[in-house]
Motif scaffolding. Structure first.
Motif, PDB file in Angstrom:
ATOM      1  N   LEU A 199      15.107 -33.415   8.141  1.00  0.00           N
ATOM      2  CA  LEU A 199      15.449 -34.558   7.306  1.00  0.00           C
ATOM      3  C   LEU A 199      14.203 -35.180   6.682  1.00  0.00           C
ATOM      4  N   ASP A 200      14.413 -35.851   5.538  1.00  0.00           N
ATOM      5  CA  ASP A 200      13.298 -36.394   4.770  1.00  0.00           C
ATOM      6  C   ASP A 200      12.427 -37.362   5.566  1.00  0.00           C
ATOM      7  N   PHE A 201      13.028 -38.255   6.349  1.00  0.00           N
ATOM      8  CA  PHE A 201      12.218 -39.241   7.061  1.00  0.00           C
ATOM      9  C   PHE A 201      11.418 -38.599   8.195  1.00  0.00           C
ATOM     10  N   GLN A 202      11.943 -37.502   8.766  1.00  0.00           N
ATOM     11  CA  GLN A 202      11.195 -36.774   9.787  1.00  0.00           C
ATOM     12  C   GLN A 202       9.982 -36.088   9.156  1.00  0.00           C
ATOM     13  N   LEU A 203      10.206 -35.459   8.012  1.00  0.00           N
ATOM     14  CA  LEU A 203       9.122 -34.779   7.308  1.00  0.00           C
ATOM     15  C   LEU A 203       8.064 -35.767   6.842  1.00  0.00           C
ATOM     16  N   ALA A 204       8.503 -36.908   6.320  1.00  0.00           N
ATOM     17  CA  ALA A 204       7.551 -37.928   5.860  1.00  0.00           C
ATOM     18  C   ALA A 204       6.649 -38.364   7.012  1.00  0.00           C
ATOM     19  N   LYS A 205       7.252 -38.551   8.166  1.00  0.00           N
ATOM     20  CA  LYS A 205       6.465 -38.955   9.341  1.00  0.00           C
ATOM     21  C   LYS A 205       5.441 -37.878   9.696  1.00  0.00           C
ATOM     22  N   LEU A 206       5.866 -36.625   9.669  1.00  0.00           N
ATOM     23  CA  LEU A 206       4.956 -35.527   9.987  1.00  0.00           C
ATOM     24  C   LEU A 206       3.817 -35.417   8.975  1.00  0.00           C
ATOM     25  N   TYR A 207       4.147 -35.621   7.689  1.00  0.00           N
ATOM     26  CA  TYR A 207       3.138 -35.534   6.638  1.00  0.00           C
ATOM     27  C   TYR A 207       2.263 -36.777   6.555  1.00  0.00           C
ATOM     28  N   GLY A 208       2.649 -37.827   7.256  1.00  0.00           N
ATOM     29  CA  GLY A 208       1.867 -39.057   7.230  1.00  0.00           C
ATOM     30  C   GLY A 208       2.026 -39.846   5.946  1.00  0.00           C
ATOM     31  N   VAL A 209       3.224 -39.762   5.349  1.00  0.00           N
ATOM     32  CA  VAL A 209       3.507 -40.528   4.136  1.00  0.00           C
ATOM     33  C   VAL A 209       4.799 -41.307   4.356  1.00  0.00           C
ATOM     34  N   GLU A 210       5.032 -42.296   3.497  1.00  0.00           N
ATOM     35  CA  GLU A 210       6.291 -43.033   3.570  1.00  0.00           C
ATOM     36  C   GLU A 210       7.407 -42.152   3.014  1.00  0.00           C
ATOM     37  N   THR A 211       8.608 -42.377   3.508  1.00  0.00           N
ATOM     38  CA  THR A 211       9.757 -41.595   3.048  1.00  0.00           C
ATOM     39  C   THR A 211       9.935 -41.739   1.548  1.00  0.00           C
ATOM     40  N   ARG A 212       9.759 -42.959   1.030  1.00  0.00           N
ATOM     41  CA  ARG A 212       9.941 -43.176  -0.407  1.00  0.00           C
ATOM     42  C   ARG A 212       8.936 -42.360  -1.222  1.00  0.00           C
ATOM     43  N   VAL A 213       7.711 -42.201  -0.713  1.00  0.00           N
ATOM     44  CA  VAL A 213       6.682 -41.417  -1.407  1.00  0.00           C
ATOM     45  C   VAL A 213       7.101 -39.946  -1.447  1.00  0.00           C
ATOM     46  N   LEU A 214       7.602 -39.447  -0.322  1.00  0.00           N
ATOM     47  CA  LEU A 214       8.074 -38.065  -0.265  1.00  0.00           C
ATOM     48  C   LEU A 214       9.220 -37.864  -1.257  1.00  0.00           C
ATOM     49  N   LYS A 215      10.177 -38.798  -1.252  1.00  0.00           N
ATOM     50  CA  LYS A 215      11.332 -38.681  -2.149  1.00  0.00           C
ATOM     51  C   LYS A 215      10.909 -38.786  -3.617  1.00  0.00           C
ATOM     52  N   SER A 231       3.704 -27.950  -1.940  1.00  0.00           N
ATOM     53  CA  SER A 231       3.206 -27.805  -3.314  1.00  0.00           C
ATOM     54  C   SER A 231       3.362 -29.086  -4.117  1.00  0.00           C
ATOM     55  N   VAL A 232       4.328 -29.935  -3.757  1.00  0.00           N
ATOM     56  CA  VAL A 232       4.485 -31.177  -4.515  1.00  0.00           C
ATOM     57  C   VAL A 232       3.708 -32.333  -3.876  1.00  0.00           C
ATOM     58  N   LEU A 233       3.407 -32.231  -2.587  1.00  0.00           N
ATOM     59  CA  LEU A 233       2.621 -33.299  -1.951  1.00  0.00           C
ATOM     60  C   LEU A 233       1.125 -33.090  -2.145  1.00  0.00           C
ATOM     61  N   ARG A 234       0.702 -31.846  -2.261  1.00  0.00           N
ATOM     62  CA  ARG A 234      -0.679 -31.486  -2.624  1.00  0.00           C
ATOM     63  C   ARG A 234      -1.759 -32.170  -1.786  1.00  0.00           C
ATOM     64  N   SER A 235      -1.680 -32.047  -0.496  1.00  0.00           N
ATOM     65  CA  SER A 235      -2.764 -32.544   0.341  1.00  0.00           C
ATOM     66  C   SER A 235      -3.062 -31.511   1.417  1.00  0.00           C
ATOM     67  N   ALA A 236      -4.282 -31.562   1.940  1.00  0.00           N
ATOM     68  CA  ALA A 236      -4.661 -30.631   2.999  1.00  0.00           C
ATOM     69  C   ALA A 236      -3.781 -30.844   4.221  1.00  0.00           C
ATOM     70  N   THR A 237      -3.426 -32.090   4.490  1.00  0.00           N
ATOM     71  CA  THR A 237      -2.557 -32.389   5.634  1.00  0.00           C
ATOM     72  C   THR A 237      -1.188 -31.757   5.430  1.00  0.00           C
ATOM     73  N   ALA A 238      -0.641 -31.858   4.212  1.00  0.00           N
ATOM     74  CA  ALA A 238       0.673 -31.276   3.924  1.00  0.00           C
ATOM     75  C   ALA A 238       0.660 -29.771   4.148  1.00  0.00           C
ATOM     76  N   VAL A 239      -0.408 -29.117   3.738  1.00  0.00           N
ATOM     77  CA  VAL A 239      -0.508 -27.672   3.920  1.00  0.00           C
ATOM     78  C   VAL A 239      -0.547 -27.339   5.406  1.00  0.00           C
ATOM     79  N   GLN A 240      -1.369 -28.045   6.168  1.00  0.00           N
ATOM     80  CA  GLN A 240      -1.502 -27.767   7.600  1.00  0.00           C
ATOM     81  C   GLN A 240      -0.197 -28.053   8.343  1.00  0.00           C
ATOM     82  N   VAL A 241       0.446 -29.171   8.001  1.00  0.00           N
ATOM     83  CA  VAL A 241       1.726 -29.505   8.633  1.00  0.00           C
ATOM     84  C   VAL A 241       2.761 -28.442   8.292  1.00  0.00           C
ATOM     85  N   ASN A 242       2.748 -27.982   7.038  1.00  0.00           N
ATOM     86  CA  ASN A 242       3.702 -26.946   6.627  1.00  0.00           C
ATOM     87  C   ASN A 242       3.532 -25.669   7.433  1.00  0.00           C
ATOM     88  N   VAL A 243       2.297 -25.294   7.707  1.00  0.00           N
ATOM     89  CA  VAL A 243       2.044 -24.099   8.513  1.00  0.00           C
ATOM     90  C   VAL A 243       2.713 -24.260   9.876  1.00  0.00           C
TER      91      VAL A 243
END
Length: 182
Positions: free
Chosen positions: A41-57, A117-129
């Motif tokens: 879910l979006d809010f779970q992913l936002a938490k993992l990526y270290g961003v607010e849910t609204r930013v992810l959306k 690819s849409v969040l474009r941060s090193a953290t997003a890439v590492q979390v995605n892995v």
């Protein structure tokens, strides 16, 4: 050759700096099965990526063409309420009030991959892995469970056949015993 070593060292340093403390078990607990798909879910992913849910959306909505229905879908009110009432996962599922009037997005494995690819941060890439590894582990567990289920069903059928054969033999012995007494 020297340039390659420098680039590899820089890449290793970036990975080291963005290393996550996410445990695979945490990620597996966040993976839900909705509409027959493994999703997060979006809010779970936002938490993992270290961003607010609204930013992810916002990032998703700006790049909505990258998220077809098999990558992401919006939960229905019934699905969201079901998750709330069932406790959905190890992560706390917010109440309808805490959804802030929005219905969460559910991202399939492909949708999660697209998020980096849409969040474009090193953290997003590492979390995605780490998330991709969790999806693979979850898929393996589901396959193992399926294999075990098939083996158990096969054993049940064999046991039933043996029980039936034993009952037939006992019936035959009783019949023969009655004939002998007569």
């Amino acid at each position: 050759m020297k340039n390659i070593k420098i680039r590899m060292a820089k890449k290793a340093e970036i990975v080291k700096q963005t290393s996550t403390n996410i445990q695979p078990y945490q990620l597996q607990q966040a993976i839900l099965v909705l509409r027959g798909e493994q999703v997060m879910l979006d809010f779970q992913l936002a938490k993992l990526y270290g961003v607010e849910t609204r930013v992810l959306k916002q990032a998703v909505n700006r790049n909505i063409e990258r998220f077809p229905d098999d990558f992401m879908f919006k939960l229905t009110k019934d699905e969201a309420n079901s998750l709330i009432s069932n406790g959905g996962s190890q992560f706390v599922i917010p109440s309808e009030y805490n959804f802030g009037g929005y219905t969460p997005y559910a991202f399939t494995e492909q949708g999660v991959a697209m998020l980096s690819s849409v969040l474009r941060s090193a953290t997003a890439v590492q979390v995605n892995v780490e998330i991709m590894r969790a999806f693979v582990m979850a898929r393996r567990l589901m396959l193992q469970n399926r294999e075990h289920e098939l083996a158990i069903n096969e054993l049940r059928m064999k046991m039933q056949m043996l029980e039936d054969a034993l009952e037939n033999r006992r019936s035959e012995e009783r019949r023969v015993g009655k004939e002998c007494r007569s």
